[in-house]
Design a protein around this motif. Sequence first.
Motif, short mmCIF file in Angstrom:
data_model
loop_
_atom_site.label_atom_id
_atom_site.label_comp_id
_atom_site.label_asym_id
_atom_site.label_seq_id
_atom_site.Cartn_x
_atom_site.Cartn_y
_atom_site.Cartn_z
N MET A 175 7.06 -0.63 -8.23
CA MET A 175 6.30 0.42 -8.07
C MET A 175 6.51 1.61 -8.83
SD MET A 175 3.24 0.90 -6.52
CE MET A 175 3.11 -0.59 -5.20
N PRO A 176 5.78 2.11 -9.57
CA PRO A 176 6.05 3.37 -10.53
C PRO A 176 6.64 4.40 -9.53
CG PRO A 176 4.33 2.33 -11.24
CD PRO A 176 4.30 1.68 -9.94
N ALA A 177 7.48 5.49 -9.93
CA ALA A 177 8.01 6.44 -9.03
C ALA A 177 6.94 7.63 -9.07
CB ALA A 177 8.98 7.21 -9.92
N CYS A 178 5.70 7.60 -9.54
CA CYS A 178 4.60 8.19 -9.39
C CYS A 178 3.45 7.72 -8.45
CB CYS A 178 3.90 8.60 -10.67
SG CYS A 178 3.01 7.22 -11.54
N PHE A 179 3.90 6.68 -7.64
CA PHE A 179 2.86 6.02 -7.00
C PHE A 179 3.07 6.89 -5.46
CE2 PHE A 179 2.12 3.18 -3.06
CZ PHE A 179 0.80 3.18 -3.27
N TYR A 180 1.76 7.40 -4.70
CA TYR A 180 2.17 7.92 -3.28
C TYR A 180 0.90 7.42 -2.62
CZ TYR A 180 5.24 11.13 -5.67
OH TYR A 180 6.26 11.83 -6.30
N ALA A 181 1.37 7.14 -1.24
CA ALA A 181 0.26 6.42 -0.53
C ALA A 181 -0.47 7.47 -0.04
CB ALA A 181 0.85 5.62 0.67
N VAL A 182 -1.34 8.17 -0.62
CA VAL A 182 -2.26 9.24 -0.42
C VAL A 182 -3.56 9.01 -0.71
CG1 VAL A 182 -0.45 10.81 -0.74
CG2 VAL A 182 -1.92 10.28 -2.50
N SER A 183 -4.51 9.85 0.01
CA SER A 183 -5.93 9.82 -0.26
C SER A 183 -6.28 10.50 -1.49
CB SER A 183 -6.85 10.38 1.00
OG SER A 183 -6.45 11.83 0.93
N ILE B 99 0.90 -1.24 0.05
CA ILE B 99 0.05 -0.15 -0.07
C ILE B 99 0.86 1.19 0.06
CG2 ILE B 99 -1.70 1.39 1.32
CD1 ILE B 99 -2.74 -1.16 2.36
N THR B 100 1.84 1.20 0.65
CA THR B 100 2.73 2.35 0.80
C THR B 100 3.65 2.52 0.19
OG1 THR B 100 4.40 1.62 2.44
CG2 THR B 100 2.49 2.46 3.45
N GLY B 101 4.39 1.48 -0.56
CA GLY B 101 5.29 1.51 -1.44
C GLY B 101 6.70 1.98 -0.91
N LEU B 102 6.82 2.15 0.37
CA LEU B 102 7.87 2.48 0.91
C LEU B 102 8.60 1.40 2.01
CD1 LEU B 102 6.41 6.10 1.95
CD2 LEU B 102 8.38 5.60 0.26
#
Length: 316
Positions: free
Chosen positions: A182-190, A22-25
């Motif tokens: 995970m693509p660089a434009c992925f962010y765990a945000v709403s 989910i977070t990709g981090l």
Amino acid sequence: MEQPVQTPQPAPRRISQERQRITGLPLYFQGYLSVRHVKSQEFSVYWTELRGTVLFFYDDKKASTYSQKLDISALTSATNIYPNENDSSQFILTLSNEELEVKADNCEYGKEWKGFILTVAKLSVPPDELLLPEQLTRMHEVLEKEKKRRITLDDHSNASLNKESLHESLPSKDNSSTATAMPACFYAVSRKEAIEMLEKNPSCGNLILRPGSDSKNYAITVRHGPNVPCIKHYRVMSKETSYIIELERKVSLASLQDVINYFVTQTQGNLKPFVMGACHNALRTAHSSESKTQKSPAEGQRHKEELTGTPLLQLS
């Protein structure tokens, strides 16, 4: 005599893997923290994870989806508050637009949390002579991981900018590492946070990949139109061996990176992945290319039709 600090047991492996997806981090540190906004009255206890430069707060140790998060990449300071009568450790995290008061179970645990937070936020291990050798060793290990992560992000940003400027589509690869990256434009945000990021940082790009509302699938948020920008959202369903973009005519692709490439190529480069690290490069190139890349308002309004020529299904 103060008792040695016991390291909290990590969350179950299955839950940890789901949080990673989910977070990709990467996970750097975890445990229970009591937090409150400085103006609030009561502390709330969360299972907290430091991933990259973001603190994720979970209502329960076994919850797969976070309830709150705090990006500490722009941390201004971490100010100590003297331990109270319960021998807990408190400090205030100060950012440009907010403050958060943090309380750990004891002084040693609080110093450790503060040390890891400062390490990733400032990219430097704090010179605290009271930290134990093994704690300092772990912080140096985290520092090296975070440096490598940021270098990788910058490399991906530069590569994306070069490919987008040439309007080249990226070929899909069948290997598993590409399919799960995970693509660089992925962010765990709403959804709301994604909209704010696009509106406040237009030079960083106009397409964000984020977790879906059910935490199992994904969503694409785009902001297009040079004069009257419009926000759109698209569902991306995760299947066993593919990802499906829910257009009127569904599109099935092998990886999330292929999903991003599809949006970019089908709009002839009008959509660009949102990458924070690319902002400075984008600003430098914008002035020199502005006269060449200006589009008429009609072109911006046709943006929706350019994507496969079929109506797009928005998230409700």
